[in-house]
Design a protein around this motif. Structure first.
Motif, PDB file in Angstrom:
ATOM      1  N   PHE A   6       0.921  -1.089  -0.040  1.00 37.94           N
ATOM      2  CA  PHE A   6       0.042  -0.021   0.082  1.00 37.94           C
ATOM      3  C   PHE A   6       0.662   1.349   0.009  1.00 37.94           C
ATOM      4  O   PHE A   6       1.794   1.378   0.732  1.00 37.94           O
ATOM      5  CB  PHE A   6      -0.770  -0.274   1.037  1.00 37.94           C
ATOM      6  CG  PHE A   6      -1.832  -1.182   1.299  1.00 37.94           C
ATOM      7  CD1 PHE A   6      -3.233  -0.836   0.584  1.00 37.94           C
ATOM      8  CD2 PHE A   6      -1.826  -2.453   1.862  1.00 37.94           C
ATOM      9  CE1 PHE A   6      -4.365  -1.832   0.490  1.00 37.94           C
ATOM     10  CE2 PHE A   6      -2.724  -3.268   1.710  1.00 37.94           C
ATOM     11  CZ  PHE A   6      -3.689  -3.182   0.927  1.00 37.94           C
ATOM     12  N   GLU A  51       3.268   7.521  -9.911  1.00 32.73           N
ATOM     13  CA  GLU A  51       2.277   8.627 -10.497  1.00 32.73           C
ATOM     14  C   GLU A  51       2.932   9.899  -9.905  1.00 32.73           C
ATOM     15  O   GLU A  51       2.982  10.344  -8.848  1.00 32.73           O
ATOM     16  CB  GLU A  51       0.882   8.352  -9.901  1.00 32.73           C
ATOM     17  CG  GLU A  51       0.232   7.232 -10.593  1.00 32.73           C
ATOM     18  CD  GLU A  51      -1.047   7.280 -11.003  1.00 32.73           C
ATOM     19  OE1 GLU A  51      -1.523   8.684 -11.121  1.00 32.73           O
ATOM     20  OE2 GLU A  51      -1.738   6.449 -11.148  1.00 32.73           O
TER      21      GLU A  51
ATOM     22  N   ASN B 381     -12.640  -0.442 -16.887  1.00 33.19           N
ATOM     23  CA  ASN B 381     -13.427  -0.518 -15.447  1.00 33.19           C
ATOM     24  C   ASN B 381     -14.407   0.608 -15.311  1.00 33.19           C
ATOM     25  O   ASN B 381     -15.256   0.361 -14.434  1.00 33.19           O
ATOM     26  CB  ASN B 381     -12.269  -0.497 -14.209  1.00 33.19           C
ATOM     27  CG  ASN B 381     -12.938  -0.848 -13.019  1.00 33.19           C
ATOM     28  OD1 ASN B 381     -13.488  -2.001 -12.874  1.00 33.19           O
ATOM     29  ND2 ASN B 381     -12.875  -0.182 -12.090  1.00 33.19           N
ATOM     30  N   TYR B 403      -4.287   7.317 -11.431  1.00 30.72           N
ATOM     31  CA  TYR B 403      -5.123   7.591 -10.444  1.00 30.72           C
ATOM     32  C   TYR B 403      -5.000   9.093 -10.014  1.00 30.72           C
ATOM     33  O   TYR B 403      -6.061   9.661  -9.357  1.00 30.72           O
ATOM     34  CB  TYR B 403      -4.293   6.798  -9.298  1.00 30.72           C
ATOM     35  CG  TYR B 403      -5.252   5.370  -9.286  1.00 30.72           C
ATOM     36  CD1 TYR B 403      -6.422   5.467  -8.706  1.00 30.72           C
ATOM     37  CD2 TYR B 403      -4.395   4.240  -9.718  1.00 30.72           C
ATOM     38  CE1 TYR B 403      -7.081   4.231  -8.641  1.00 30.72           C
ATOM     39  CE2 TYR B 403      -4.951   3.169  -9.530  1.00 30.72           C
ATOM     40  CZ  TYR B 403      -6.517   3.090  -8.884  1.00 30.72           C
ATOM     41  OH  TYR B 403      -7.101   1.951  -9.134  1.00 30.72           O
ATOM     42  N   LYS B 408      -9.413  12.154  -4.648  1.00 29.84           N
ATOM     43  CA  LYS B 408      -8.756  11.637  -3.801  1.00 29.84           C
ATOM     44  C   LYS B 408      -9.459  10.648  -3.056  1.00 29.84           C
ATOM     45  O   LYS B 408      -8.869   9.454  -2.915  1.00 29.84           O
ATOM     46  CB  LYS B 408      -8.278  12.909  -2.698  1.00 29.84           C
ATOM     47  CG  LYS B 408      -7.356  12.260  -1.865  1.00 29.84           C
ATOM     48  CD  LYS B 408      -6.859  13.451  -0.790  1.00 29.84           C
ATOM     49  CE  LYS B 408      -5.760  13.183  -0.002  1.00 29.84           C
ATOM     50  NZ  LYS B 408      -5.432  14.383   1.261  1.00 29.84           N
ATOM     51  N   ARG B 411      -9.605   7.485  -5.171  1.00 25.20           N
ATOM     52  CA  ARG B 411      -8.210   7.025  -5.309  1.00 25.20           C
ATOM     53  C   ARG B 411      -7.809   6.062  -4.117  1.00 25.20           C
ATOM     54  O   ARG B 411      -7.392   5.136  -4.181  1.00 25.20           O
ATOM     55  CB  ARG B 411      -7.262   8.197  -5.393  1.00 25.20           C
ATOM     56  CG  ARG B 411      -5.934   7.864  -5.650  1.00 25.20           C
ATOM     57  CD  ARG B 411      -5.138   8.910  -6.136  1.00 25.20           C
ATOM     58  NE  ARG B 411      -4.586   9.833  -5.346  1.00 25.20           N
ATOM     59  CZ  ARG B 411      -4.750  10.986  -5.170  1.00 25.20           C
ATOM     60  NH1 ARG B 411      -5.280  11.567  -6.144  1.00 25.20           N
ATOM     61  NH2 ARG B 411      -4.188  11.940  -4.151  1.00 25.20           N
ATOM     62  N   TYR B 412      -8.068   6.848  -2.806  1.00 21.28           N
ATOM     63  CA  TYR B 412      -7.913   6.136  -1.691  1.00 21.28           C
ATOM     64  C   TYR B 412      -8.755   4.746  -1.595  1.00 21.28           C
ATOM     65  O   TYR B 412      -8.284   3.553  -1.090  1.00 21.28           O
ATOM     66  CB  TYR B 412      -8.270   7.088  -0.417  1.00 21.28           C
ATOM     67  CG  TYR B 412      -7.315   8.080  -0.014  1.00 21.28           C
ATOM     68  CD1 TYR B 412      -6.363   8.575  -1.033  1.00 21.28           C
ATOM     69  CD2 TYR B 412      -6.930   8.269   1.384  1.00 21.28           C
ATOM     70  CE1 TYR B 412      -5.352   9.339  -0.501  1.00 21.28           C
ATOM     71  CE2 TYR B 412      -6.059   9.092   1.648  1.00 21.28           C
ATOM     72  CZ  TYR B 412      -5.148   9.487   0.705  1.00 21.28           C
ATOM     73  OH  TYR B 412      -4.376  10.447   1.018  1.00 21.28           O
ATOM     74  N   LYS B 414      -9.965   2.874  -3.982  1.00 20.56           N
ATOM     75  CA  LYS B 414      -9.573   1.940  -4.640  1.00 20.56           C
ATOM     76  C   LYS B 414      -8.158   1.365  -4.573  1.00 20.56           C
ATOM     77  O   LYS B 414      -7.902   0.289  -4.388  1.00 20.56           O
ATOM     78  CB  LYS B 414      -9.365   2.474  -6.234  1.00 20.56           C
ATOM     79  CG  LYS B 414     -10.804   2.809  -6.945  1.00 20.56           C
ATOM     80  CD  LYS B 414     -11.207   1.451  -7.565  1.00 20.56           C
ATOM     81  CE  LYS B 414     -12.559   1.567  -7.761  1.00 20.56           C
ATOM     82  NZ  LYS B 414     -13.243   0.243  -8.042  1.00 20.56           N
ATOM     83  N   LEU B 415      -7.306   2.256  -4.018  1.00 19.85           N
ATOM     84  CA  LEU B 415      -5.872   1.755  -3.770  1.00 19.85           C
ATOM     85  C   LEU B 415      -5.603   1.120  -2.424  1.00 19.85           C
ATOM     86  O   LEU B 415      -5.160   0.256  -2.146  1.00 19.85           O
ATOM     87  CB  LEU B 415      -5.089   2.921  -3.860  1.00 19.85           C
ATOM     88  CG  LEU B 415      -4.536   3.370  -5.495  1.00 19.85           C
ATOM     89  CD1 LEU B 415      -3.430   4.439  -5.267  1.00 19.85           C
ATOM     90  CD2 LEU B 415      -3.832   2.238  -6.117  1.00 19.85           C
ATOM     91  N   LEU B 416      -6.499   1.762  -1.444  1.00 20.84           N
ATOM     92  CA  LEU B 416      -6.561   1.273  -0.041  1.00 20.84           C
ATOM     93  C   LEU B 416      -7.464   0.354   0.447  1.00 20.84           C
ATOM     94  O   LEU B 416      -7.295  -0.220   1.350  1.00 20.84           O
ATOM     95  CB  LEU B 416      -6.399   2.585   0.926  1.00 20.84           C
ATOM     96  CG  LEU B 416      -5.015   3.444   0.533  1.00 20.84           C
ATOM     97  CD1 LEU B 416      -5.318   4.527   1.580  1.00 20.84           C
ATOM     98  CD2 LEU B 416      -3.987   2.849   0.605  1.00 20.84           C
ATOM     99  N   GLY B 417      -8.278   0.053  -0.291  1.00 27.02           N
ATOM    100  CA  GLY B 417      -9.302  -0.775  -0.235  1.00 27.02           C
ATOM    101  C   GLY B 417      -9.046  -2.289   0.097  1.00 27.02           C
ATOM    102  O   GLY B 417      -8.091  -2.787  -0.542  1.00 27.02           O
ATOM    103  N   GLY B 418      -9.486  -2.965   1.015  1.00 23.89           N
ATOM    104  CA  GLY B 418      -8.919  -4.070   1.523  1.00 23.89           C
ATOM    105  C   GLY B 418      -7.916  -4.056   2.452  1.00 23.89           C
ATOM    106  O   GLY B 418      -7.275  -4.897   3.013  1.00 23.89           O
ATOM    107  N   ALA B 419      -7.395  -2.993   2.824  1.00 27.01           N
ATOM    108  CA  ALA B 419      -6.117  -2.949   3.883  1.00 27.01           C
ATOM    109  C   ALA B 419      -6.622  -3.079   5.061  1.00 27.01           C
ATOM    110  O   ALA B 419      -7.786  -2.713   5.548  1.00 27.01           O
ATOM    111  CB  ALA B 419      -5.377  -1.468   3.702  1.00 27.01           C
ATOM    112  N   LYS B 420      -5.895  -3.916   5.953  1.00 29.80           N
ATOM    113  CA  LYS B 420      -6.086  -4.152   7.395  1.00 29.80           C
ATOM    114  C   LYS B 420      -5.903  -2.735   8.107  1.00 29.80           C
ATOM    115  O   LYS B 420      -4.634  -2.702   8.052  1.00 29.80           O
ATOM    116  CB  LYS B 420      -5.643  -5.381   7.964  1.00 29.80           C
ATOM    117  CG  LYS B 420      -6.351  -6.351   8.418  1.00 29.80           C
ATOM    118  CD  LYS B 420      -5.414  -7.353   9.229  1.00 29.80           C
ATOM    119  CE  LYS B 420      -6.268  -8.692   8.871  1.00 29.80           C
ATOM    120  NZ  LYS B 420      -5.300  -9.902   8.949  1.00 29.80           N
ATOM    121  N   LYS B 421      -6.451  -2.031   8.601  1.00 29.95           N
ATOM    122  CA  LYS B 421      -6.252  -0.787   9.118  1.00 29.95           C
ATOM    123  C   LYS B 421      -5.303  -1.156  10.530  1.00 29.95           C
ATOM    124  O   LYS B 421      -5.893  -2.127  11.297  1.00 29.95           O
ATOM    125  CB  LYS B 421      -7.438   0.103   9.334  1.00 29.95           C
ATOM    126  CG  LYS B 421      -7.987   0.632   7.996  1.00 29.95           C
ATOM    127  CD  LYS B 421      -7.096   1.840   7.385  1.00 29.95           C
ATOM    128  CE  LYS B 421      -7.350   1.672   5.740  1.00 29.95           C
ATOM    129  NZ  LYS B 421      -8.481   1.918   5.152  1.00 29.95           N
TER     130      LYS B 421
END
Lengths: 148, 421
Positions: A6, A51, B381, B403, B408, B411-412, B414-421
């Motif tokens: 990430f 990017e 997509n 992206y 913002k 973007r967050y 899509k990119l950070l989705g699925g992250a264990k916070k």
């Protein structure tokens, strides 16, 4: 147990060192950066995408998201693009013919055409090294690997 | 539970892989009239051009059937299905019983009745055996006529040219690749192919193939005659479902399926080039003979056959294909179908790049990118997820669209989705 990298754009300096380390990690001369580009036959491509845009102060590095239902593996006409049991998506470069069906379907635009533009070049989480070189070497800790 | 699949290509792969995500135990039987294990039909032109060897034609590992507990009946053709008693009949008079059946028989070449089609050295261009036969009859300097300037016809033309043939392509329409390109884009591709010696005869067709045992020439609609050693028919593909006609199975152009890939008959599913499913861009039932679509349909069928409840509603045409140094990626509609479609276009003559995008009500309906397609999947997509692009639409034409052009939050997510916070 899928792992993903990430980006933390608030920490990214846009220094491109991740690209350098990624390139070295995927070269035949992993220990000697000077030789990496001197082997012209196997000139590696960074598998990470920076990017950045003029006039925009945000930068970040993006790699393959190793999607759960990875569209590239379904669109690949050769079977080169495949998901391993641990969730990592890899491209078998021996099989890839560069039809770019993976680029057609990757929702993140995270697959690159390799240096010679003949086969797909993508993040494999540095499968041979055990840990991603970009994460390990980012000087500002702007990349993080997490299990999800 | 006894799963049976007729067909052995990518829809079948999707089906097997979905079933095995849910059900590791019950036997899957596949039936195919071709003697090969699961290979890639799009690769036949690469095989002919000698870019891919036989061992690279296969899309899954050698132990795939064994690992997935699949019984493969290869080299036998399904001739009839008794839907009442759930039996598939094969051409050697054997029978296979099923509890859940997937029909994934793909496509077969469309061949208009043409005098002389039976002559030697007249080929179709769909199966592995087709290119093996072409390969056996090839010689340096052979004169080849390819009928059809669609995706497979042009891949055939390119491969034959790379093998040292002189190639002429005959096409009924006024442009090449009419199913994926507009006039401007098709002329870019045509020029590239002509640069490599391939000749085009547009708005013409072959009325007769002439020869004495072996093909010697073809006669065109306009009376012109072309000397030739090889003829390749590549006009198009139609669903391979002749053996199902006059049964209770509902067939329109292809086997009609709902969003679960169910047919009108209980426990019978269909997927891939033989099926007619919903096209979300054209908003109608259509046969979409495209590789990723076949996988997704097969996968959806597989999940439902194994007792899950899955739907696939995001089918639409998409292609990625190249000829020599020109590569194109296209998706959705390629010619506006109504007046309220907005067209964005950027043609860079110097770089020989072309980007064209169709938009309606803030959604991308289709695009055509030539030689500038590096992150095209982001736009594919956007079609799939019906993302509103009104605010960023001019950026979509840029080579470096990414992206950073997106809000913002998006973007967050899509990119950070699925992250264990």
């Amino acid at each position: 147990m899928t792992k993903r990298i990430f980006p933390k754009e608030e920490y990214c300096l846009g220094c491109h060192l991740c690209e350098v380390y990624c390139t070295v990690a995927h070269s035949k001369n992993k220990k000697d950066i000077i030789k990496v580009y001197k082997d012209k036959k196997n000139k590696p491509t960074p598998r990470i995408l920076i990017e950045e845009k003029q006039g925009n102060y945000v930068t970040f590095a993006l790699q393959c998201r190793h999607c759960d239902a990875a569209p590239c593996t379904k669109a690949c006409i050769t079977g080169a693009m495949k998901k391993l049991e641990n969730g990592t998506v890899i491209c078998d470069e021996e099989k890839c013919v560069g039809c770019w069906s993976c680029i057609l379907v990757c929702p993140h635009g995270a697959i690159r055409r390799g240096e010679n533009k003949k086969v797909a070049s993508k993040c494999d989480l540095c499968i041979e090294l055990g840990e991603p070189a970009c994460v390990k070497n980012c000087p500002n800790e702007a990349l993080e690997i997490k299990e999800i | 539970m006894n799963y049976v699949i007729i067909g052995n290509s990518v829809a079948t792969a999707g089906c097997i892989e979905a079933i095995r995500n849910v059900d590791k135990e019950n036997l899957i039987t596949i039936i195919s009239d071709e003697p090969y294990r699961m290979y890639s039909r799009p690769l036949i032109s690469y095989y002919l051009a000698k870019k891919v060897t036989e061992d690279r034609m296969y899309i899954r590992d050698e132990d795939y059937y064994e690992k997935n507990n699949v019984k493969a009946i290869l080299g036998k053709r399904a001739t009839k299905i008794d839907f009442t008693n759930k039996i598939v009949f094969l051409d050697d008079n054997s029978q296979v019983n099923y509890d859940k059946l997937l029909i994934a028989t793909g496509g077969k070449p469309f061949i208009p009745p043409t005098k002389g089609f039976e002559l030697k050295n007249v080929f179709t261009f769909i199966k592995f055996d087709d290119v093996k036969a072409i390969d056996n009859s090839l010689f340096e300097g052979a004169k080849a006529v390819v009928i059809g300037a669609g995706l497979s016809g042009l891949k055939a033309a390119e491969a034959l040219s790379k093998r040292g043939c002189s190639v002429k392509v005959v096409e009924l329409a006024n442009r090449i690749l009419g199913s994926i390109l507009d006039i401007e884009a098709s002329s870019i591709v045509q020029k590239e192919l002509e640069k490599h010696g391939i000749e085009f005869l547009l708005e013409n067709s072959v009325s007769e193939i002439i020869g004495n045992e072996k093909v010697e020439k073809v006669k065109l609609k306009n009376g012109q005659e072309l000397d030739c050693d090889i003829v390749v028919f590549a006009i198009g593909v139609v669903p391979n479902i002749d053996f199902l006609k006059d049964t209770e199975l509902k067939i329109n152009r292809g086997i009609v399926v709902n969003e679960k890939m169910e047919t009108n008959i209980k426990d019978v599913f269909a997927a891939g080039d033989c099926a007619e499913g919903y096209d979300m861009v054209f908003e109608q039932q259509r046969v979409i003979p495209i590789w990723p679509n076949a996988y997704n349909q097969g996968e959806t069928a597989g999940y439902n056959m194994a007792g899950m409840d899955k739907t696939f509603t995001q089918g639409f045409p998409m292609n990625s294909i190249g000829f020599y140094d020109v590569h194109m990626i296209t998706a959705g509609i390629v010619v506006p179908t109504s007046d309220d479609i907005e067209v964005l276009k950027k043609f860079d003559i110097e770089k020989n790049t072309y980007r064209k995008i169709y938009i309606k009500n803030g959604n991308v309906l289709g695009y055509m990118f030539i030689n500038s397609f590096d992150r095209a999947g982001m736009i594919t997509n956007m079609i799939k997820e019906k993302i509103n692009i009104e605010a960023i639409k001019d950026r979509l034409l840029e080579d470096d669209f990414g992206y950073l052009d997106l809000p913002k939050e998006f973007r967050y997510e899509k990119l950070l989705g699925g992250a264990k916070k």
